[in-house]
Enzyme design. Sequence first.
Site, PDB file in Angstrom:
ATOM      1  CG  ASP B 122       3.465  -5.716   6.607  1.00 28.51           C
ATOM      2  OD1 ASP B 122       2.488  -4.951   6.701  1.00 28.51           O
ATOM      3  OD2 ASP B 122       4.641  -5.312   6.490  1.00 28.51           O
ATOM      4  CG  HIS B 129       3.202   1.387  -0.679  1.00 31.46           C
ATOM      5  ND1 HIS B 129       4.450   1.964  -0.581  1.00 31.46           N
ATOM      6  CD2 HIS B 129       3.370   0.063  -0.436  1.00 31.46           C
ATOM      7  CE1 HIS B 129       5.339   1.022  -0.280  1.00 31.46           C
ATOM      8  NE2 HIS B 129       4.713  -0.141  -0.195  1.00 31.46           N
ATOM      9  CD  GLU B 195       7.512  -1.172   4.189  1.00 35.63           C
ATOM     10  OE1 GLU B 195       7.159  -2.058   4.965  1.00 35.63           O
ATOM     11  OE2 GLU B 195       7.637  -1.323   2.966  1.00 35.63           O
ATOM     12  CD  GLU B 197       3.136  -1.674   7.059  1.00 32.01           C
ATOM     13  OE1 GLU B 197       2.286  -2.496   7.444  1.00 32.01           O
ATOM     14  OE2 GLU B 197       4.147  -1.980   6.398  1.00 32.01           O
TER      15      GLU B 197
END
Lengths: 399, 399
Positions: B122, B129, B195, B197
């Site tokens: 990740d 961010h 989150e 993504e």
Amino acid sequence: MKSFVPVPDSSDFPIQNLPYGVFSTEANSQHRVGVAIGEHVLDLGAVKNFYPEKYHEALSANVLNPLMSLGYESWAEVRRITQNLLLEGSELHANQALQQTALVPLSSVTMHLPANIGDYTDFYSSIHHATNVGIMFRGKENALMPNWKHLPVGYHGRASSVVVSGTPIRRPLGQTLPVDGADPAFGPCRLFDFELEMAFFVGGPPTELGDRVTVDEAAKRVFGTCPLGPFTAKNLGTTISPWVVPVAALEPFKVDNFPQDPKPFPYLTHEQQFNFDIKLEVDIKPANGVATTVCRSNYRNLYWTALQQIAHHTVTGCNLKPGDLMASGTISGDAADSFGSMLELSWKGTKQVQLLGGESRKFLQDNDEVTIRGFCRNDELRIGFGSASGVVLPAKPFE
Amino acid sequence: MKSFVPVPDSSDFPIQNLPYGVFSTEANSQHRVGVAIGEHVLDLGAVKNFYPEKYHEALSANVLNPLMSLGYESWAEVRRITQNLLLEGSELHANQALQQTALVPLSSVTMHLPANIGDYTDFYSSIHHATNVGIMFRGKENALMPNWKHLPVGYHGRASSVVVSGTPIRRPLGQTLPVDGADPAFGPCRLFDFELEMAFFVGGPPTELGDRVTVDEAAKRVFGTCPLGPFTAKNLGTTISPWVVPVAALEPFKVDNFPQDPKPFPYLTHEQQFNFDIKLEVDIKPANGVATTVCRSNYRNLYWTALQQIAHHTVTGCNLKPGDLMASGTISGDAADSFGSMLELSWKGTKQVQLLGGESRKFLQDNDEVTIRGFCRNDELRIGFGSASGVVLPAKPFE
């Protein structure tokens, strides 16, 4: 208890041990499950008919995952049958022809990764190591992070980076900061290190995300243990020994858990002993061929137990799969020669570690071979783990 | 280019898309590889005879890994053949009987994880961010860590935690620090977050530890992309959409790479565009059933490209396997409604995020459903990713 297979006194592998591994031979490249006994491997697939049929698939597999998934009671039964098979006067003892196929000399086998490792977690569970690193990077007052004594800190590692003993490790490249505040530089890693660790394989059926394994149930989830030595970061080479020693073999070497103050939360509290007197050593052998033992540590230096690691892992929402690997983190003792990394042994490069043969080291150099050994010993018995070793190859030039 | 399979105007899956997924049906529980077209899935195993024999095994597999491992040129050829098969006037168009078995309504399929994910990294590649989080936890002056603009920071995650869209996520337990300096507390996670993504799957043959994939070769290693939404930590539930969109389908939506200052090291420098205009949205739907879009962001906000992520990953010594998953990190834009996490949207819980239907949120509550959507759109074309969603289940009581 005496095996008909000869076991030299200095052997890591008496009949009380029977560690699991995966091997092949030149004559048969198929990966097979076996246990080490003296200077031989017993091919479990070749003797599977001595076991109940429900175990045949696991014993004929090419990795340990099926055996790991069977669970605690099956491991005990399989171990009991294997031990009986290897005793003097057993059916195998009487069957010379079967011995010919089933007992393979260790000198003729190639060992492989024992399992398909789904995920690899690297904990940070030695208080001496965490304190040393804390002092070096944050000073004596803030050596331990505030949460360190409240929970077993761990890091996700990269399963793809786990390799079996004997695999050379290439020095990586990367960015470093020569002087604080300056621009970074790019090039071969300058401070290449090892870490002395032990690891255990998770067993039992897989759990679902959100399922908990309590600290008391966790003992049924530890399939077996092995030495492990990652080279610095957790993605470029994490060497494990090929032999996985069952927890049952370590029973005579159980010791009190490391005293914990403050007392952890109930979800991390257990009464049962789950700490072991396992002697650990690290050798460095440069290209000159002269090996020096640079570290003598012990598994019992771990502050957090494997049971606490499992309970914490799952309470926070994580699932487990048979074959997951959980490493202890660097195991340092409190004596200066018991530190489990060059970072600590050279105290961040401020002093030289002397080697026999005239050389000295602050960190690892190209062509150095690092070997980690683990063994338990009392007056009657030696239970060994074999060794985990790797050579540092020079960085590939960057075009 | 027009398919004989009907594709509604609003569909994510025109013939220019053809994302890959793994599905099963009630009538046939076997996991199968397919591509989405309009409101159908084309079962690639059922039409494999239209492809060269070297692809048959990959097209009949139950995961995408074999297809991923074939490499760049094979992906292009398979895609071309699939596109031709779905065109008006194709052999499949003429063969009603084969259509009956090979074209399965989307409404009747269950989608599964598209690949066996070996490892999951990740990254942390959105500058907005990283800056927001830095301001909240370290103040405006030190918002970005000094190395952030020099290399793509990434974290190892837990592959076992990756689940397909629709899998509920259990609120975990853990230790928190109610007041700085006080003792920690144990209980259900209080600040549960998502989150936003995107992720890509690595393809091509596996590499060895220490092998490098250069930034220019890296484009041949990106099999396809999908939305991804981890719930806080990287080990308790990382939801991905079931459809993996090939990079070839995103070609019309390529945009300039994010400007990088300072210029990165040569090993991270590439001229080719590898940034995409992908609109991203996050909905929260509480138990009242009223969904609110709380975030509108865009993939193009990523500072570091997938090519740079791959080059950095391998230069530091790490190997790659087909099926590895690499996530972007939370993708926030610079506008307050483009922030990709509740942490940022509620600015560390200092303000409420208003939802339609009268509720408001600082973090996620039990029974909230989070849905992430991604799509590209221009005047002629919509290339969608489907969605990735998960419901928050209440924590299990701790006995």
